[in-house]
Write an enzyme that holds these catalytic residues in place. Structure first.
Site, PDB file in Angstrom:
ATOM      1  N   ASP A 377     -23.289  -7.440 -18.537  1.00 16.84           N
ATOM      2  CA  ASP A 377     -23.590  -7.419 -20.016  1.00 16.84           C
ATOM      3  C   ASP A 377     -23.144  -5.776 -20.595  1.00 16.84           C
ATOM      4  OD1 ASP A 377     -24.621  -8.467 -22.866  1.00 16.84           O
ATOM      5  OD2 ASP A 377     -25.828  -6.540 -22.411  1.00 16.84           O
ATOM      6  N   THR A 379     -23.520  -4.278 -23.558  1.00 14.51           N
ATOM      7  CA  THR A 379     -24.407  -3.409 -24.655  1.00 14.51           C
ATOM      8  C   THR A 379     -25.599  -3.098 -23.857  1.00 14.51           C
ATOM      9  OG1 THR A 379     -23.808  -4.406 -26.500  1.00 14.51           O
ATOM     10  CG2 THR A 379     -25.694  -3.226 -26.655  1.00 14.51           C
ATOM     11  N   THR A 526     -20.356  -9.833 -23.747  1.00 17.19           N
ATOM     12  CA  THR A 526     -21.069  -9.311 -24.884  1.00 17.19           C
ATOM     13  C   THR A 526     -20.858 -10.383 -26.065  1.00 17.19           C
ATOM     14  OG1 THR A 526     -20.755  -7.258 -26.102  1.00 17.19           O
ATOM     15  CG2 THR A 526     -18.658  -8.361 -25.512  1.00 17.19           C
ATOM     16  N   GLY A 527     -21.897  -9.914 -26.901  1.00 17.55           N
ATOM     17  CA  GLY A 527     -21.899 -10.477 -28.178  1.00 17.55           C
ATOM     18  C   GLY A 527     -21.061  -9.827 -29.341  1.00 17.55           C
ATOM     19  N   LYS A 554     -24.223 -17.538 -23.101  1.00 18.79           N
ATOM     20  CA  LYS A 554     -24.117 -16.540 -21.759  1.00 18.79           C
ATOM     21  C   LYS A 554     -24.427 -17.333 -20.498  1.00 18.79           C
ATOM     22  CE  LYS A 554     -24.536 -12.143 -23.945  1.00 18.79           C
ATOM     23  NZ  LYS A 554     -25.093 -10.642 -23.869  1.00 18.79           N
TER      24      LYS A 554
END
Length: 704
Positions: A377, A379, A526-527, A554
């Site tokens: 991921d 962040t 990532t978003g 995800k």
């Protein structure tokens, strides 16, 4: 979610804002659901010490043990009954966990270690009692063997359960993201209620810094929402009238009123909880290698006993048939096998903890050696999860330090994450920040102050539009790189611009390079918008990346990689990572992350250094080698001693005596224990520059 080509507005915070963290709230909610492991640890610990105390007189009062060691027992009747009496207590009390476990294995039609242990202690008890009562041959007095068998098995299971007891509840941690109370509007007043008392259509007030108690629609006000715990988006997102907000997200700068549209199991947070539970249940059925070995050993021992009984009976040696059959069953009991895996797991987890790695799931530890794809991921994992000033552009004769100092003066009284980033950047450069007065903030626009009679403003596109100003040309390039862009104005004139981005961890590149050196594919998820993801992926050299991924997607992305035939380790730190952590073959949580991410993972990194993933890989490989070696030692003893005890060499005049078999059994256990201890020499310290582990990272006695 922001897309490439937009810059979010920069609102200011209230001065005394406090955003509660999951860890804060978990103090109120508590954790539950795992008392069973703790109960088992206490039970096996208590039983072990009690049985150990009883085993001492049983062993030393045994005729066979006395003859084996070479001492004489007093010629007293009561001495002869010490072993039978205490041995019976040990069988009924200390053996009860294995007897009940055997019943469960029989009911599930999956014979394994519990059934094999139960069979051995039952046969040893019946034979020993028969010998003590004079019904069977005195050679079948196995009281001392029965006592040692129960003590060693209890020790193994105590160690095993202790390694399983370190766990927390993911679903409790999810619930902790909700506020303790919600402010529901009733008439002209406000009433505090528990979130679970909210109903569809209720209107609630969410104050600055407060969490949304239920999914809903904003009916009054607007706020910059911190949705990172749910979406993974590192920036706040502006939400206004008519827009949806999700339970657990934070209104960072302004108060809003929200009309509830979903409660209970219908909320997005509850949906994430179901994803976590489903993924955990789907992976918990995997069979442990020790159980598999014990299952095969059970059939091997049972088959050998039957063949032994038939063959010796066919030769007309009934008494020898009984002795040989019972000896086979007793010798076949896996003393060493009972310690082979849990001892390695215990030492490996202890060694890992000293290296900053907490192993919660033994299957995760064993599986990590086969991982060929690591999914990070972005962040909070590869990046620090907080904005940092990365560039300063100026106009005219202004200097970057001057513009940054003025921006810091404007932001000093704001608690917005971007404001803190600007003030921190000025402090790191040791700049003198001028005093400011008349602080004002405008949500969605920016902040303004008075510095020595000059009005200084800092904000995003809305500020430029309000002041009829034009952004600097450099903004286009920064925007393509995924940066957040803020302009600094003096009396309405642009004097500079600041580029802010989520700072990449210094260790991330070394970690990715080291993974590549091991032939492992690195993927980032990532978003954030594609521009942000592409910039980070390019800088770090990851092989693939997924951008703009929603929480539920995800785990789908992990499943897609698995469908490609990949063995995936997922590394993350947020609630939105929890389903993916549980779905992955190995879930690795950054220890600085949320409770729910930690609870959903099989491995937890105490530090936020992504290079620690390499420690997990090396630990997994070394532990697996030790497990294999120990299983071969443990099972190898049985493969050799059982045929000898059955009398396969009887035609040439050799039959393995029970006493020799017991010595070999003890020796096997000692070898297994000593071999596991070598794991303590494993070096899990990553090199500061390369990410490689220290000189001791290879198994000291690797025989693969």
């Amino acid at each position: 979610m922001h897309t490439a080509g937009t810059s979010p507005a920069h609102p200011a915070h209230a001065r005394s804002e406090h955003i509660p963290s999951p860890s804060d709230q978990s103090e109120h909610t508590g954790h539950g659901g795992h008392a069973g492991h703790s109960d088992h640890v206490a039970m096996f610990r208590r039983l072990f010490w009690i049985m150990f105390a009883l085993a001492v007189p049983v062993v030393f009062a045994s005729d066979m043990f006395a003859m084996l060691v070479g001492y004489s027992l007093p010629d007293a009747t009561w001495i002869a009954w010490i072993s039978p009496v205490l041995g019976t207590v040990m069988f009924a009390w200390g053996g009860s966990p294995f007897l009940t476990g055997a019943v469960s294995e029989i009911r599930s039609r999956a014979p394994g270690m519990m059934l094999l242990i139960a069979l051995a202690i039952t046969v040893a008890f019946v034979a020993s009692m028969g010998a003590s009562l004079g019904v069977l041959d005195h050679q079948l007095d196995f009281w001392w063997e029965l006592a040692l068998l129960i003590v060693i098995m209890l020790l193994g299971h105590w160690v095993e359960m202790r390694s399983l007891a370190q766990t927390t509840s993911a679903l409790d941690s999810l619930a902790a993201l909700l506020p303790d109370t919600a402010e529901r509007v009733e008439g002209d007043g406000v009433v505090s209620v528990a979130p679970d008392q909210l109903q569809l259509g209720d209107v609630v007030i969410v104050r600055p810094g407060g969490r949304v108690p239920a999914d809903g629609t904003i009916v009054a006000g607007s706020a910059s929402m911190d949705e990172s715990m749910i979406t993974g988006e590192s920036r706040t997102v502006r939400r206004g009238d008519g827009e949806q907000v999700v339970a657990g997200t934070v209104a960072t700068d302004s108060g809003i009123r929200v009309q509830v549209t979903a409660v209970g199991q219908d909320t997005a947070l509850a949906g994430i909880g179901r994803l976590v539970a489903d993924a955990q249940n789907s992976t918990s059925r995997a069979q442990r290698i020790a159980d598999t070995a014990a299952g095969w050993l059970f059939w091997f021992a049972l088959g050998a006993a039957v063949i032994t009984a038939v063959v010796w009976t066919q030769f007309g040696m009934g008494d020898d048939a009984v002795i040989r059959t019972i000896t086979v069953l007793v010798i076949a009991c896996p003393h060493a096998l009972g310690l082979a895996i849990p001892l390695v797991v215990s030492i490996a987890t202890e060694r890992a903890a000293r290296g900053g790695v907490l192993v919660k799931d033994r299957l995760a530890l064993e599986t990590m050696r086969t991982v060929d794809t690591v999914l990070f991921d972005k962040t909070g994992t590869l990046t620090k999860g907080e904005p940092t000033v990365t560039a300063v552009e100026v106009t005219g004769n202004r200097t970057p330090d001057e513009v940054l100092a003025l921006a810091a003066a404007a932001e000093t009284d704001s608690e917005h994450p971007l404001a803190r980033a600007i003030v921190t950047a000025a402090q790191l450069r040791n700049l003198t920040v001028p005093a400011a007065t008349d602080f004002r903030s405008s949500p969605a626009i920016g902040v303004s102050v008075d510095v020595n009679g000059t009005r200084i403003q800092v904000g995003g596109p809305a500020l430029l539009e309000q002041e009829h100003a034009t952004e600097l040309p450099i903004a286009d390039r920064w925007r393509r790189d995924g940066a957040i862009i803020l302009h600094v104005l003096a009396d309405g004139v642009v004097i500079g611009a600041l580029g802010l981005a989520d700072e990449i961890r210094a260790e991330s590149r070394a970690a990715i390079d080291a993974l590549h050196d091991r032939g492992i594919t690195v993927v980032m998820i990532t978003g954030d918008a594609d521009a942000v993801a592409k910039s980070v992926a390019t800088e770090l050299g990851v092989d693939r990346y997924f951008a703009g991924v929603k929480p539920e997607d995800k785990s789908h992305s992990v499943a897609d990689l698995q469908q490609e035939g990949r063995t995936v380790a997922m590394v993350g730190d947020g609630v939105n990572d929890a389903p993916a952590l549980a779905q992955a073959d190995v879930g690795i949580a950054i220890g600085a992350g949320t409770d729910v991410a930690i609870a959903s993972a099989g491995v937890i990194l105490a530090s936020d250094d992504p290079r620690s993933v390499l420690s997990v890989i090396e630990l997994s490989r070394a532990s697996y080698r030790k497990m294999k070696q120990n299983l071969w030692w443990a099972a190898g003893y049985n493969l050799i001693s059982v045929p000898l005890a059955a009398g396969v060499l009887a035609p040439v005049g050799f039959v393995l005596p029970m006493s020799v078999g017991a010595i070999l059994m003890s020796l096997s256990t000692i070898i297994v224990a000593a071999n596991a201890q070598l794991l303590r020499r494993l070096d899990l310290t990553p090199d500061a520059s390369t990410g490689a582990l220290g000189d001791g990272s290879r198994d000291p006695v690797s025989t693969s």
